[in-house]
Scaffold this motif. Sequence first.
Motif, PDB file in Angstrom:
ATOM      1  N   LEU A   1     -15.654 -13.144  -0.680  1.00  0.00           N
ATOM      2  CA  LEU A   1     -16.042 -11.756  -0.406  1.00  0.00           C
ATOM      3  C   LEU A   1     -15.215 -11.174   0.733  1.00  0.00           C
ATOM      4  O   LEU A   1     -14.769 -10.020   0.660  1.00  0.00           O
ATOM      5  N   ASP A   2     -14.996 -11.952   1.781  1.00  0.00           N
ATOM      6  CA  ASP A   2     -14.135 -11.498   2.876  1.00  0.00           C
ATOM      7  C   ASP A   2     -12.724 -11.238   2.365  1.00  0.00           C
ATOM      8  O   ASP A   2     -12.095 -10.233   2.696  1.00  0.00           O
ATOM      9  N   LEU A   3     -12.242 -12.150   1.550  1.00  0.00           N
ATOM     10  CA  LEU A   3     -10.899 -12.003   0.991  1.00  0.00           C
ATOM     11  C   LEU A   3     -10.797 -10.720   0.169  1.00  0.00           C
ATOM     12  O   LEU A   3      -9.811  -9.993   0.269  1.00  0.00           O
ATOM     13  N   MET A   4     -11.807 -10.426  -0.630  1.00  0.00           N
ATOM     14  CA  MET A   4     -11.784  -9.223  -1.456  1.00  0.00           C
ATOM     15  C   MET A   4     -11.697  -7.968  -0.584  1.00  0.00           C
ATOM     16  O   MET A   4     -10.992  -7.025  -0.922  1.00  0.00           O
ATOM     17  N   VAL A   5     -12.390  -7.943   0.544  1.00  0.00           N
ATOM     18  CA  VAL A   5     -12.306  -6.793   1.460  1.00  0.00           C
ATOM     19  C   VAL A   5     -10.867  -6.610   1.938  1.00  0.00           C
ATOM     20  O   VAL A   5     -10.338  -5.507   1.951  1.00  0.00           O
ATOM     21  N   VAL A   6     -10.224  -7.710   2.317  1.00  0.00           N
ATOM     22  CA  VAL A   6      -8.835  -7.638   2.801  1.00  0.00           C
ATOM     23  C   VAL A   6      -7.902  -7.186   1.680  1.00  0.00           C
ATOM     24  O   VAL A   6      -7.081  -6.277   1.864  1.00  0.00           O
ATOM     25  N   LEU A   7      -8.018  -7.804   0.493  1.00  0.00           N
ATOM     26  CA  LEU A   7      -7.117  -7.483  -0.618  1.00  0.00           C
ATOM     27  C   LEU A   7      -7.282  -6.051  -1.114  1.00  0.00           C
ATOM     28  O   LEU A   7      -6.341  -5.477  -1.663  1.00  0.00           O
ATOM     29  N   GLN A   8      -8.460  -5.478  -0.939  1.00  0.00           N
ATOM     30  CA  GLN A   8      -8.702  -4.126  -1.420  1.00  0.00           C
ATOM     31  C   GLN A   8      -8.466  -3.065  -0.356  1.00  0.00           C
ATOM     32  O   GLN A   8      -8.608  -1.876  -0.629  1.00  0.00           O
ATOM     33  N   SER A   9      -8.080  -3.494   0.849  1.00  0.00           N
ATOM     34  CA  SER A   9      -7.827  -2.515   1.909  1.00  0.00           C
ATOM     35  C   SER A   9      -6.584  -1.701   1.583  1.00  0.00           C
ATOM     36  O   SER A   9      -5.650  -2.174   0.941  1.00  0.00           O
ATOM     37  N   GLY A  10      -6.584  -0.468   2.016  1.00  0.00           N
ATOM     38  CA  GLY A  10      -5.447   0.410   1.781  1.00  0.00           C
ATOM     39  C   GLY A  10      -4.166  -0.134   2.370  1.00  0.00           C
ATOM     40  O   GLY A  10      -3.101  -0.042   1.758  1.00  0.00           O
ATOM     41  N   ASN A  11      -4.241  -0.753   3.557  1.00  0.00           N
ATOM     42  CA  ASN A  11      -3.044  -1.296   4.190  1.00  0.00           C
ATOM     43  C   ASN A  11      -2.429  -2.397   3.344  1.00  0.00           C
ATOM     44  O   ASN A  11      -1.227  -2.404   3.093  1.00  0.00           O
ATOM     45  N   TYR A  12      -3.255  -3.331   2.897  1.00  0.00           N
ATOM     46  CA  TYR A  12      -2.734  -4.428   2.080  1.00  0.00           C
ATOM     47  C   TYR A  12      -2.130  -3.878   0.789  1.00  0.00           C
ATOM     48  O   TYR A  12      -1.037  -4.269   0.389  1.00  0.00           O
ATOM     49  N   GLN A  13      -2.824  -2.972   0.150  1.00  0.00           N
ATOM     50  CA  GLN A  13      -2.349  -2.403  -1.106  1.00  0.00           C
ATOM     51  C   GLN A  13      -1.013  -1.675  -0.937  1.00  0.00           C
ATOM     52  O   GLN A  13      -0.111  -1.825  -1.764  1.00  0.00           O
ATOM     53  N   ARG A  14      -0.871  -0.880   0.124  1.00  0.00           N
ATOM     54  CA  ARG A  14       0.398  -0.169   0.385  1.00  0.00           C
ATOM     55  C   ARG A  14       1.530  -1.148   0.651  1.00  0.00           C
ATOM     56  O   ARG A  14       2.620  -1.018   0.131  1.00  0.00           O
ATOM     57  N   PHE A  15       1.261  -2.144   1.480  1.00  0.00           N
ATOM     58  CA  PHE A  15       2.296  -3.121   1.829  1.00  0.00           C
ATOM     59  C   PHE A  15       2.753  -3.870   0.584  1.00  0.00           C
ATOM     60  O   PHE A  15       3.947  -3.995   0.328  1.00  0.00           O
ATOM     61  N   ILE A  16       1.814  -4.363  -0.202  1.00  0.00           N
ATOM     62  CA  ILE A  16       2.159  -5.130  -1.392  1.00  0.00           C
ATOM     63  C   ILE A  16       2.904  -4.253  -2.392  1.00  0.00           C
ATOM     64  O   ILE A  16       3.858  -4.704  -3.036  1.00  0.00           O
ATOM     65  N   ALA A  17       2.508  -2.990  -2.529  1.00  0.00           N
ATOM     66  CA  ALA A  17       3.211  -2.086  -3.451  1.00  0.00           C
ATOM     67  C   ALA A  17       4.658  -1.900  -3.015  1.00  0.00           C
ATOM     68  O   ALA A  17       5.575  -1.925  -3.849  1.00  0.00           O
TER      69      ALA A  17
END
Length: 131
Positions: free
Chosen positions: A107-123
């Motif tokens: 659940l903690d991991l899902m919060v991190v993976l779904q954060s806008g920062n993570y999503q922008r960086f990975i994109a």
Amino acid sequence: MTAVKFLSDEYLDELGDLVTPDLPEVPHVNVRLQFHATDTPEGEVDYHLVAERGVVVRAGRGLLADSDLAIRASYRDLLAFESGELHAATAFVTGQFAVTGDRAKVLDLMVVLQSGNYQRFIADLWARTTW
């Protein structure tokens, strides 16, 4: 913008640049995640991600001595995940991501993976990634 090959040393070095300590924090979200990728062109690859208070503070190649959670997945499934074709929840439920350790940390991991920062960086990283 230099192209990098998925899960190569260069890719994992770039992943280390995800560390952005100046972002808003989520106090209860802490996870030390170990990935183990199988069947890659580089052989088996271990890399990690450490998030404290919802913010990635460390990421890159190698093993964590004290991970909370470990995910073992094939190169193909990790590729599908990073490209957005495979949702993390689906990968966990279907067993495409074999999980060991403290499953509550998913659940903690899902919060991190779904954060806008993570999503922008990975994109941004994905736009330069080859496989």
